[in-house]
Structures are given as structure tokens and as C-alpha cells.
Design an enzyme around this catalytic site. Structure first.
Site, PDB file in Angstrom:
ATOM      1  N   TYR A  63     -12.477  -2.208  -3.677  1.00 19.48           N
ATOM      2  CA  TYR A  63     -12.979  -2.367  -2.310  1.00 19.48           C
ATOM      3  C   TYR A  63     -14.504  -2.261  -2.231  1.00 19.48           C
ATOM      4  O   TYR A  63     -15.037  -1.938  -1.169  1.00 19.48           O
ATOM      5  CB  TYR A  63     -12.332  -1.324  -1.395  1.00 19.48           C
ATOM      6  CG  TYR A  63     -10.911  -1.678  -0.969  1.00 19.48           C
ATOM      7  CD1 TYR A  63     -10.669  -2.742  -0.095  1.00 19.48           C
ATOM      8  CD2 TYR A  63      -9.817  -0.939  -1.412  1.00 19.48           C
ATOM      9  CE1 TYR A  63      -9.376  -3.061   0.313  1.00 19.48           C
ATOM     10  CE2 TYR A  63      -8.518  -1.254  -1.010  1.00 19.48           C
ATOM     11  CZ  TYR A  63      -8.308  -2.318  -0.141  1.00 19.48           C
ATOM     12  OH  TYR A  63      -7.036  -2.632   0.268  1.00 19.48           O
TER      13      TYR A  63
ATOM     14  N   HIS B  90      -2.187  -5.384   1.555  1.00 18.30           N
ATOM     15  CA  HIS B  90      -3.471  -6.070   1.406  1.00 18.30           C
ATOM     16  C   HIS B  90      -3.197  -7.557   1.260  1.00 18.30           C
ATOM     17  O   HIS B  90      -2.172  -7.946   0.699  1.00 18.30           O
ATOM     18  CB  HIS B  90      -4.196  -5.571   0.144  1.00 18.30           C
ATOM     19  CG  HIS B  90      -5.389  -6.424  -0.222  1.00 18.30           C
ATOM     20  ND1 HIS B  90      -6.606  -6.264   0.382  1.00 18.30           N
ATOM     21  CD2 HIS B  90      -5.519  -7.463  -1.088  1.00 18.30           C
ATOM     22  CE1 HIS B  90      -7.462  -7.172  -0.112  1.00 18.30           C
ATOM     23  NE2 HIS B  90      -6.823  -7.899  -1.007  1.00 18.30           N
TER      24      HIS B  90
ATOM     25  N   ASN C  17      -2.125   0.334   6.504  1.00 19.34           N
ATOM     26  CA  ASN C  17      -1.578  -0.855   7.166  1.00 19.34           C
ATOM     27  C   ASN C  17      -0.670  -1.691   6.256  1.00 19.34           C
ATOM     28  O   ASN C  17      -0.652  -2.925   6.336  1.00 19.34           O
ATOM     29  CB  ASN C  17      -2.713  -1.686   7.790  1.00 19.34           C
ATOM     30  CG  ASN C  17      -3.723  -2.150   6.771  1.00 19.34           C
ATOM     31  OD1 ASN C  17      -3.592  -1.855   5.581  1.00 19.34           O
ATOM     32  ND2 ASN C  17      -4.724  -2.877   7.207  1.00 19.34           N
TER      33      ASN C  17
ATOM     34  N   GLU D 219      -9.564 -10.836  -7.313  1.00 23.66           N
ATOM     35  CA  GLU D 219      -8.650  -9.706  -7.153  1.00 23.66           C
ATOM     36  C   GLU D 219      -7.474  -9.802  -8.124  1.00 23.66           C
ATOM     37  O   GLU D 219      -7.038  -8.795  -8.697  1.00 23.66           O
ATOM     38  CB  GLU D 219      -8.165  -9.641  -5.701  1.00 23.66           C
ATOM     39  CG  GLU D 219      -9.294  -9.279  -4.741  1.00 23.66           C
ATOM     40  CD  GLU D 219      -8.937  -9.436  -3.270  1.00 23.66           C
ATOM     41  OE1 GLU D 219      -9.796  -9.117  -2.432  1.00 23.66           O
ATOM     42  OE2 GLU D 219      -7.804  -9.862  -2.949  1.00 23.66           O
TER      43      GLU D 219
ATOM     44  N   LYS E 263       0.821  -1.215   0.000  1.00 25.13           N
ATOM     45  CA  LYS E 263       0.000   0.000   0.000  1.00 25.13           C
ATOM     46  C   LYS E 263       0.861   1.274   0.000  1.00 25.13           C
ATOM     47  O   LYS E 263       2.061   1.225   0.298  1.00 25.13           O
ATOM     48  CB  LYS E 263      -0.941  -0.038   1.209  1.00 25.13           C
ATOM     49  CG  LYS E 263      -1.953  -1.197   1.160  1.00 25.13           C
ATOM     50  CD  LYS E 263      -2.935  -1.104   2.322  1.00 25.13           C
ATOM     51  CE  LYS E 263      -3.975  -2.223   2.245  1.00 25.13           C
ATOM     52  NZ  LYS E 263      -5.011  -2.048   3.313  1.00 25.13           N
TER      53      LYS E 263
HETATM   54  N1  UDP Z   1      -9.783  -0.325   7.196  1.00 21.75           N
HETATM   55  C1  UDP Z   1      -9.875   0.903   7.820  1.00 21.75           C
HETATM   56  N2  UDP Z   1     -10.547   1.008   9.005  1.00 21.75           N
HETATM   57  C2  UDP Z   1     -11.139  -0.067   9.598  1.00 21.75           C
HETATM   58  C3  UDP Z   1     -11.046  -1.327   8.954  1.00 21.75           C
HETATM   59  C4  UDP Z   1     -10.372  -1.419   7.769  1.00 21.75           C
HETATM   60  O1  UDP Z   1      -9.360   1.903   7.302  1.00 21.75           O
HETATM   61  O2  UDP Z   1     -11.743   0.081  10.673  1.00 21.75           O
HETATM   62  C5  UDP Z   1      -9.064  -0.440   5.922  1.00 21.75           C
HETATM   63  C6  UDP Z   1      -7.698  -1.118   6.075  1.00 21.75           C
HETATM   64  O3  UDP Z   1      -6.789  -0.505   5.164  1.00 21.75           O
HETATM   65  C7  UDP Z   1      -8.007  -2.545   5.675  1.00 21.75           C
HETATM   66  C8  UDP Z   1      -9.028  -2.335   4.563  1.00 21.75           C
HETATM   67  O4  UDP Z   1      -9.807  -1.243   5.010  1.00 21.75           O
HETATM   68  O5  UDP Z   1      -6.843  -3.241   5.253  1.00 21.75           O
HETATM   69  C9  UDP Z   1      -9.923  -3.512   4.268  1.00 21.75           C
HETATM   70  O6  UDP Z   1     -10.558  -3.921   5.469  1.00 21.75           O
HETATM   71  P1  UDP Z   1     -10.649  -5.460   5.860  1.00 21.75           P
HETATM   72  O7  UDP Z   1     -11.589  -5.563   7.004  1.00 21.75           O
HETATM   73  O8  UDP Z   1     -10.942  -6.269   4.637  1.00 21.75           O
HETATM   74  O9  UDP Z   1      -9.175  -5.780   6.413  1.00 21.75           O
HETATM   75  P2  UDP Z   1      -8.005  -6.687   5.795  1.00 21.75           P
HETATM   76  O10 UDP Z   1      -8.652  -7.825   5.066  1.00 21.75           O
HETATM   77  O11 UDP Z   1      -7.212  -5.792   4.869  1.00 21.75           O
HETATM   78  O12 UDP Z   1      -7.202  -7.126   6.975  1.00 21.75           O
HETATM   79 MG    MG Z   2     -10.089  -7.850   3.585  1.00 24.72          MG
END
Ligand code: UDP
Ligand code: MG
Length: 139
Positions: free
Chosen positions: A51, A117, A114, A128, A11
Site C-alpha cells: 500500500y 481489495h 472492507n 500487484e 481481507k
Molecule cells: N481506507 C481506509 N480509510 C479511508 C480510505 C481507505 O481505511 O478513508 C482503506 C480501505 O481498506 C481501502 C484501502 O485503504 O480499501 C485502500 O484505499 P483506496 O482508496 O485505494 O480504496 P479501494 O481502491 O480499496 O476501494
Molecule cells: Mg485502491
């Protein structure tokens, strides 16, 4: 093919901090093979499409803004049990909850920024991967 690939993005925060190299090294060291890879920048619409499952979530606007704020590296990774093993390597979404030694624990700036992905299922890994790569770009 299904079951042995996952899709990842490095990212914008990790690219900006020059952490792409160390992250790719961890990916290789953990036994993943790179099937496809590109360095690119998403538009806000493209990030929104990627997303789309999170459209109704409160963080959707911030997330798509952030994911289009700078370049990313998109890649398809191959390994036995790729989806689960990669989720383990990256750690929890919230870096403060991610295990010691995981990519997010080491490199993430916040829950939104974070570092990486990782796909959450074999089905989404394929969806994806084909969002970013044609069959001619996967080796
Ligand atoms: N995200 C965020 N706030 C939250 C949860 C998720 O900004 O409270 C963002 C974060 O970058 C995350 C992405 O949205 O990686 C997708 O969320 P997901 O729950 O799918 O998490 P992941 O699968 O990436 O761990
Ligand atoms: Mg996810």
C-alpha cells in the site's frame, strides 16, 4: 495478458467471518477465472510495501496494521475488462456507499475492514499480481 486480469485480496475481516467461500463463489459466478491464489499472512512491512501509494494518507498506519492482523487470500483473476468489472462487483470503498448486492455491501465491516481489495488499473493489476505471484504460480 494486460487488460484481462485484476488482482484481489480477501481481507482479514472477511476471512475471520468465514466469508471467503461466499466471496469466491460470487467471483466465479461473475465470470472471473482464478489464475493464481494463495492463503497467507502479510507482515506489517509487506502490507506497507503493497500500500506504499497511500503512505502519506492519514489511514496508512491503521490500514497496514489491519492488513497484517490476520490471514488473507490473494488471487489473480481473469476476465474480459477485469479491472472495471471487478471494481463494479466489489462496490465503493465505503461499504455504506456501495451498491446493493456488491461484495463490500454484503460483507464489509467498515471503510477500513472492507472485505476485499481490487486493482484500480491494468498497470497496477500487473504490479500487484507480481508482488504476490511468480510467473510459475500463474496458470
Ligand atoms: N481506507 C481506509 N480509510 C479511508 C480510505 C481507505 O481505511 O478513508 C482503506 C480501505 O481498506 C481501502 C484501502 O485503504 O480499501 C485502500 O484505499 P483506496 O482508496 O485505494 O480504496 P479501494 O481502491 O480499496 O476501494
Ligand atoms: Mg485502491
Amino acid at each position: 495478458m494486460t487488460g484481462n486480469i485484476t488482482f484481489t485480496m480477501i481481507k482479514p475481516d472477511a476471512i475471520e467471518a468465514n466469508n471467503a467461500g461466499p466471496i469466491l463463489a460470487m467471483i466465479n459466478k461473475a465470470g472471473f477465472r482464478i489464475v493464481a491464489m494463495k492463503y497467507m499472512k502479510l507482515s506489517k512491512d509487506q502490507a506497507g510495501e503493497f500500500y506504499a501509494v497511500h503512505k502519506e494518507r492519514p489511514f496508512y498506519g491503521e490500514l497496514t496494521e489491519y492488513m497484517s492482523s490476520g490471514p488473507i487470500i490473494a488471487a489473480v483473476l481473469e476476465k474480459e475488462n477485469a479491472v472495471a468489472d471487478y471494481r463494479k462487483l466489489i462496490g465503493a470503498t465505503d461499504p455504506s456507499k456501495a451498491e446493493e448486492g456488491t461484495i463490500r455491501r454484503l460483507f464489509a465491516k467498515s471503510i477500513a475492514a472492507n472485505a476485499v481489495h481490487g486493482s484500480d488499473s491494468d498497470e497496477n493489476a500487473e504490479i500487484e499480481s507480481s508482488f504476490f505471484f511468480s510467473r510459475l504460480e500463474r496458470f
